[in-house]
Design an enzyme around this catalytic site. Structure first.
Site, PDB file in Angstrom:
ATOM      1  N   ARG A  93       0.820  -1.199   0.000  1.00 46.42           N
ATOM      2  CA  ARG A  93       0.000   0.000   0.000  1.00 46.42           C
ATOM      3  C   ARG A  93       0.856   1.251   0.000  1.00 46.42           C
ATOM      4  O   ARG A  93       1.961   1.274   0.536  1.00 46.42           O
ATOM      5  CB  ARG A  93      -0.883   0.047   1.246  1.00 46.42           C
ATOM      6  N   SER A 119       8.351  -4.789   6.469  1.00 50.54           N
ATOM      7  CA  SER A 119       8.168  -5.764   7.549  1.00 50.54           C
ATOM      8  C   SER A 119       8.969  -7.043   7.345  1.00 50.54           C
ATOM      9  O   SER A 119       8.410  -8.132   7.231  1.00 50.54           O
ATOM     10  CB  SER A 119       6.690  -6.076   7.702  1.00 50.54           C
ATOM     11  N   ASP A 161       6.648  -3.176  10.869  1.00 53.13           N
ATOM     12  CA  ASP A 161       5.208  -3.065  11.157  1.00 53.13           C
ATOM     13  C   ASP A 161       4.897  -3.267  12.642  1.00 53.13           C
ATOM     14  O   ASP A 161       3.942  -2.683  13.172  1.00 53.13           O
ATOM     15  CB  ASP A 161       4.387  -4.039  10.300  1.00 53.13           C
TER      16      ASP A 161
HETATM   17 MG    MG Z   1       0.140  -6.344   8.546  1.00 51.27          MG
END
Ligand code: MG
Ligand code: ADP
Length: 706
Positions: free
Chosen positions: A328, A392, A446
């Site tokens: 995103r 992440s 994250d």
């Molecule tokens: Mg996630």
């Protein structure tokens, strides 16, 4: 008996046109379909009463449990003795059941007469065959009547035959009505519009009466047109049947034992969980110490995030979220002051698998083209904006805006990235495009983003946890314990990368063969062993591997391994959530398995649900044991007898699984009784958290440069 009494009566009363008269007198014995359907309904009600706890004592149809829970599946084998008492003779049988040669059943029986004085009362012998209206039948009638001591005329014989027909017809009709009720109930239980079933039948009346079975079948088909019923004559039902019941019970007991033995490896006692907690703590210390850091598997990576937000954060920020299910790009507008607000806009982009596993340059060019699209979409291409990059994967950070990728996880595999600073890779890709410029301020994990997002709302939040595709945690550690960095003052958020816990073999004693199989076939074999026992990417696979094993052993799906079951990844973790939902009836579990192309019986569904429950419970407990180690370390760091702390959590498995969060909460409570731990769901930690960290970073940079 009834027939005999009626005969006596009619012999004296009847003269002419006897058949018609018989019909008239016996009118009440002819049951219309309407009456039969009514009997069916009444019988259904009686069955219900018999089954109900409250009504059973007064019920006429007792519906007695037999404790036979399963029908034979063909894998029964062994040597059994069956006793058959209660029929017309007492028999002892030796029954050999052999599953190799086409379910061969061999029987030897010895028949013993039961002495008359042992059988109480004198149950009548099987009566003479009922006369029947054809030549043979009439002939029989004459013979039987003569034997009974009357001298019958031909008309008498016809009448007698007619009476017999009416009596036996009624019997066939009544049996059809009650069986119809049973079939209706079976169909309702199964929830199918049409029932296909086979009825096993025994009994001399059914077998030898020349008309009974035909009439009975015909009526039944009329009464339950929505069932396809086959009839199968049982051979020696009481002997073979008794042996089969014994064989099935043996098989089930043996199966149950083997199933429990397998699942026992997944059931962790409190002592084992305390041991996991202790080992996690030891690995944390190894990661933090300078001497042991290099070979530590739980890396305890500094995030360069030194404080949680204080509410003064302000400005417009871009954030990237890579490493979750979706990639995103976000615009986050943070406003400080009396009314703090965070406004977010985001767009999701696909990362095709060939890019995930292609070259690093392709991956980062793709990322930058997505950013370009997003800036156009929002109409903000132009000013150089600060950007936080939620990445992440395990990264060794040397500053807030630099992170060297240690290893890919979760299905990523792009070349030329491991060992490189991902912020630099991003900056270079932006330069290559020569279209816009961005200020890459922070590389964010994250987990850290999740903690920061929750801390923005709740100041006691000093721990972050992810239970989604993967699993990881972070927490605020004392700088003096972070030996890898200079300085002893204050705190820093440590990205534990706890998914790698166990990669040195320290969890091998609790890992099962199924965990090893899942690991072996993963993209990163040998790595992330703790994560592979906990997170969404793997739980379904563990379940699938157990199901395959159970099917091979004949405990499931009649021993048939379907193509579906062989397909890797087919059993997604979301199915665990669905199957384990308490609101779900067994039928719905079957429907889910059906969707997956797995044709299951009720027994199969129960076992699949058990397997799912065992696997997800272990995941939640292991996660809880890890968390217990974290919160107790924070408490000890601060020399407290008691700690209140909040954990910010993100991840679809945690959020949507019906039991995961509760079991984890209970485990932490039990393993760390001196900590009072609350869990707070994070909303969009990767986006909002990255923006908050970027905002803090910009503020700190301005403070040091001025
Ligand atoms: Mg996630
Ligand atoms: P990520 O961790 O990739 O950022 P999520 O937190 O959304 O993303 O987690 C995605 C994972 O959650 C998937 O791997 C999937 O296995 C799992 N998942 C999806 N739906 C459910 C569900 N209903 N119950 C449990 N797990 C689910």
């Amino acid at each position: 008996m009834i027939a005999a009494q009626l005969l006596a009566y009619y012999f004296t009363e009847l003269k002419d046109d006897q058949v018609k008269k018989i019909d008239k007198y016996l009118y009440a014995m002819r049951l219309s379909d309407e009456t039969l359907i009514d009997i069916m309904t009444r019988f259904k009600k009686e069955m219900k009463n018999g089954l109900s706890r409250d009504f059973n004592p007064t019920a006429t149809v007792k519906m007695l449990p037999t404790f036979v829970r399963s029908i034979p599946d063909g894998s029964e084998k062994g040597d059994f003795i069956a006793l058959d008492l209660g029929g017309s003779s007492f028999r002892i049988l030796r029954v050999q059941v052999n599953h190799e040669q086409n379910q061969n059943v061999h029987m030897e029986s010895e028949i013993y007469d039961t002495p008359e004085n042992i059988v109480h009362g004198s149950g009548s012998q099987v009566g003479p065959p009922a006369p029947h209206r054809n030549k043979e039948g009439l002939h029989n009638a004459k013979e039987i009547l003569t034997r009974l001591g009357v001298e019958p005329s031909d008309d008498d014989c016809i009448s007698v035959q007619h009476v017999c027909t009416i009596v036996s017809f009624r019997s066939a009709n009544l049996v059809a009505a009650t069986l119809g009720a049973i079939l209706n109930r079976l169909r309702d239980n199964k929830g199918t519009p049409r029932l296909r079933t086979t009825v096993g039948v025994d009994g001399s009346l059914y077998k030898t009466h020349p008309q009974f079975s035909r009439r009975f079948h015909k009526t039944l088909r009329r009464l339950v047109p929505d069932s396809d019923v086959r009839f199968l004559l049982s051979e020696s039902g009481s002997g073979k049947g008794a042996a089969m019941v014994t064989a099935v019970a043996y098989r089930l007991a043996e199966q149950h034992r083997q199933i429990e033995e397998t699942l026992a490896h997944f059931r962790l006692t409190k002592d084992m969980l305390l041991e996991v907690k202790k080992r996690m703590r030891a690995e944390m210390d190894m990661g933090l110490r300078k001497q042991t850091h290099e070979k530590a598997v739980v890396k305890m990576l500094p995030s360069f995030v030194r404080s949680t937000p204080d509410g003064t954060e302000h400005g417009d920020f871009l954030a990237l979220d890579l490493g979750g299910t979706n990639f995103r790009v976000l615009l986050v507008k943070i406003r400080s002051g009396k009314k703090r607000t965070v406004e977010m806009h985001n767009k999701i982009y696909a990362i095709p698998i060939e890019i995930m596993q292609g070259t690093g340059e392709e991956l980062f060019d793709h990322i930058v083209s997505c950013i370009s699209d997003f800036l156009d979409y929002m109409g903000i291409k132009g000013p150089k904006m600060p950007l936080g990059f939620t990445f992440s994967f395990p990264c060794k950070q040397t500053s807030l805006d630099a992170g060297i990728l240690i290893t890919w996880t979760k299905g990523f595999k792009a070349t030329d990235c491991v060992g490189h600073d991902v912020a630099t890779l991003l900056r270079e890709a932006i330069k290559r495009r020569e279209e816009f410029d961005l200020d890459v301020v922070a590389v964010v994990n994250d987990t850290v983003g999740t903690m920061m997002t929750c801390a923005y709302e709740e100041p006691t939040c000093e721990v972050g946890l992810i239970v989604g595709t993967g699993s990881n945690a972070c927490y605020m550690e004392e700088m003096k314990n972070v030996e890898m960095l200079e300085g002893n003052d204050g705190r820093m958020c440590i990205n534990m990368e706890w998914g790698a816990f166990g990669d040195n073999g320290c969890l091998d004693d609790i890992r099962t063969i199924y965990d090893r199989l899942v690991d072996e076939y993963s993209l990163n074999a040998g790595k992330q062993r703790f994560e592979k026992m906990i997170s969404g990417m793997y739980l379904g696979e563990i379940v699938r591997n157990i199901l395959i094993d159970f099917t091979k052993k004949g405990f499931l799906f009649r021993g048939q391994i379907s193509e579906t079951l062989k397909t890797r990844g087919i059993f997604q973790t979301k199915y665990l959530s669905q199957i384990e939902s308490d609101r779900l009836a067994l039928l719905q579990v079957r429907a889910i398995l059906q969707q997956l192309g797995l044709n299951s019986t009720c027994d199969d569904s129960i076992l699949v649900k058990t397997v799912c429950g065992v696997v997800s419970k272990r995941a939640a407990q292991l996660c809880g044991a890890g968390m217990a180690a974290v919160v107790d370390k924070i408490r000890e760091n601060r020399g407290l007898d008691h700690l209140n702390v909040t954990v910010g959590v993100d991840g679809t498995l945690y959020k949507l699984h019906p039991h995961f969060s509760r079991i984890m909460y209970q485990t932490v409570k039990e393993l760390s009784p001196k900590c009072n731990v609350s869990f707070l769901l994070s909303e969009d930690g990767s986006g909002k958290g990255a923006a908050l960290i970027t905002a803090v970073g910009v503020r700190l940079r301005e403070e040091t440069s001025s």
